[in-house]
Design a protein around this motif. Sequence first.
Motif, PDB file in Angstrom:
ATOM      1  N   HIS A 315       0.845  -1.203   0.000  1.00  0.00           N
ATOM      2  CA  HIS A 315       0.000   0.000   0.000  1.00  0.00           C
ATOM      3  C   HIS A 315       0.884   1.258   0.000  1.00  0.00           C
ATOM      4  N   ARG A 316       1.794   1.305   0.964  1.00  0.00           N
ATOM      5  CA  ARG A 316       2.663   2.494   1.056  1.00  0.00           C
ATOM      6  C   ARG A 316       3.522   2.640  -0.208  1.00  0.00           C
ATOM      7  N   ALA A 317       4.055   1.496  -0.668  1.00  0.00           N
ATOM      8  CA  ALA A 317       4.968   1.536  -1.825  1.00  0.00           C
ATOM      9  C   ALA A 317       4.261   2.002  -3.094  1.00  0.00           C
ATOM     10  N   ALA A 318       2.968   1.762  -3.192  1.00  0.00           N
ATOM     11  CA  ALA A 318       2.230   2.078  -4.426  1.00  0.00           C
ATOM     12  C   ALA A 318       2.237   3.570  -4.749  1.00  0.00           C
ATOM     13  N   PHE A 319       2.505   4.395  -3.732  1.00  0.00           N
ATOM     14  CA  PHE A 319       2.480   5.849  -3.950  1.00  0.00           C
ATOM     15  C   PHE A 319       3.860   6.417  -4.276  1.00  0.00           C
ATOM     16  N   ALA A 320       4.878   5.569  -4.265  1.00  0.00           N
ATOM     17  CA  ALA A 320       6.222   6.046  -4.647  1.00  0.00           C
ATOM     18  C   ALA A 320       6.271   6.137  -6.169  1.00  0.00           C
ATOM     19  N   LEU A 321       6.568   7.315  -6.676  1.00  0.00           N
ATOM     20  CA  LEU A 321       6.512   7.525  -8.131  1.00  0.00           C
ATOM     21  C   LEU A 321       7.895   7.806  -8.703  1.00  0.00           C
ATOM     22  N   PRO A 322       8.176   7.277  -9.899  1.00  0.00           N
ATOM     23  CA  PRO A 322       9.428   7.614 -10.576  1.00  0.00           C
ATOM     24  C   PRO A 322       9.512   9.123 -10.825  1.00  0.00           C
ATOM     25  N   SER A 323      10.739   9.624 -10.929  1.00  0.00           N
ATOM     26  CA  SER A 323      10.927  11.081 -11.068  1.00  0.00           C
ATOM     27  C   SER A 323      10.199  11.652 -12.283  1.00  0.00           C
ATOM     28  N   PHE A 324      10.237  10.911 -13.412  1.00  0.00           N
ATOM     29  CA  PHE A 324       9.612  11.485 -14.614  1.00  0.00           C
ATOM     30  C   PHE A 324       8.102  11.622 -14.432  1.00  0.00           C
ATOM     31  N   VAL A 325       7.506  10.716 -13.647  1.00  0.00           N
ATOM     32  CA  VAL A 325       6.058  10.801 -13.428  1.00  0.00           C
ATOM     33  C   VAL A 325       5.758  11.996 -12.517  1.00  0.00           C
ATOM     34  N   LYS A 326       6.558  12.131 -11.465  1.00  0.00           N
ATOM     35  CA  LYS A 326       6.356  13.279 -10.559  1.00  0.00           C
ATOM     36  C   LYS A 326       6.393  14.575 -11.347  1.00  0.00           C
ATOM     37  N   ARG A 327       7.396  14.657 -12.247  1.00  0.00           N
ATOM     38  CA  ARG A 327       7.552  15.879 -13.032  1.00  0.00           C
ATOM     39  C   ARG A 327       6.390  16.051 -14.005  1.00  0.00           C
ATOM     40  N   GLU A 328       6.103  14.993 -14.758  1.00  0.00           N
ATOM     41  CA  GLU A 328       5.160  15.152 -15.878  1.00  0.00           C
ATOM     42  C   GLU A 328       3.721  15.255 -15.420  1.00  0.00           C
ATOM     43  N   VAL A 329       3.343  14.551 -14.380  1.00  0.00           N
ATOM     44  CA  VAL A 329       1.934  14.640 -13.976  1.00  0.00           C
ATOM     45  C   VAL A 329       1.776  15.510 -12.727  1.00  0.00           C
ATOM     46  N   ASN A 330       2.858  16.139 -12.315  1.00  0.00           N
ATOM     47  CA  ASN A 330       2.777  17.092 -11.218  1.00  0.00           C
ATOM     48  C   ASN A 330       2.099  16.483  -9.986  1.00  0.00           C
ATOM     49  N   CYS A 331       2.640  15.326  -9.557  1.00  0.00           N
ATOM     50  CA  CYS A 331       2.059  14.602  -8.436  1.00  0.00           C
ATOM     51  C   CYS A 331       2.806  14.883  -7.148  1.00  0.00           C
ATOM     52  N   LEU A 332       2.072  14.871  -6.054  1.00  0.00           N
ATOM     53  CA  LEU A 332       2.726  15.062  -4.747  1.00  0.00           C
ATOM     54  C   LEU A 332       3.379  13.763  -4.306  1.00  0.00           C
TER      55      LEU A 332
END
Length: 332
Positions: A315-332
């Motif tokens: 559950h916790r791990a599912a919210f860890a996002l690769p850097s390109f996703v954080k950048r491109e989809v502007n995710c917290l």
Amino acid sequence: MDGKMEANIPSCCLKAQAFPIDPVVGANCHATVVSGWFSDTVGKSKYFNNPMWPGEAHSLKVEQILFKEKSEYQEVLVFESATFGKVLVLYGILQLTEKDECAYQEMIAHLPLCSIESPKKVLVVGGGDGGVLREVSRHSSVELIDICEIDKMVIDVGKRFFPELAVGFEDPRVHLHVGDALEFIRNTPKGKYDAIIVDSSDPVGPAQGLVERPFFEMLARALRPGGVLCNMAESMWLHTHLIEDMITTCRHIFKGSVHYAWTSVPTYPSGVIGFILCSTDGLPVNFKVPVNPIEKLEGALKHHRELRFYNSQMHRAAFALPSFVKREVNCL
Ligand code: SPD
């Protein structure tokens, strides 16, 4: 379609809708079995492409075709594969295999339900195979599980070929509504549900309306304050624009939190699939920490069958996002 309507539809879905009709098979998506291999592509013509993942194809070796018919909405195919057990394909797109369905159904159900205390009323949109119902029914706090599936053939085929998933329908808390989800939610009393899970197919074919703004507005209205939505949200490798559009839309509509999580499903295109998790204004929801951990729910780990994929660490791990996703989809 007028300009106003178009503005509500994510750009990659517009591209998919505009994809040329195959002159050989007559429609965009068909289940394709060629020389003993299933591929989620269109056919043997020059339009050998699926509009959701143009330029690539994913194949499984077919041992035997068990069912192939056209419902009112789509082509429904079931086959026995050489390596992943039985496989369900709708509208030419692989929906589940017996081997890896756990990674999808367990995550889409428990990410939202373990993020709030004592969920009681749950709505499942789509999910006619019953797998998400099987998972929701692990939660003994739940008193009502409504499911709205448009295609009765999917339910019948699930019961006939996928009993390990369709067992979800046997729970007395389950109330089945066969029909259009938009219509169903429009008629739902405001604030009825603690959680809504949208287990749709991809936004080509019958599920097209399920990525558009009016749908999310209706979902938010149907949730109680502090209620949660978990919506299937495609692949971060293939659909960053669609994900970005969905997140932007959800941030406008859901006044609580909005997050993206993902899981590994080897037979889905690119091997991963994601979920958008949103909460409405009310008691704040921190999706990243399961406040209602499955390990503490009596009987949940073995209800119907043992959990195969989900646990609080996943559950916790599912919210860890690769850097390109954080950048491109502007995710917290
Ligand atoms: N690209 C395939 C997405 C399929 C999502 N729905 C799966 C249904 C399983 N209950």
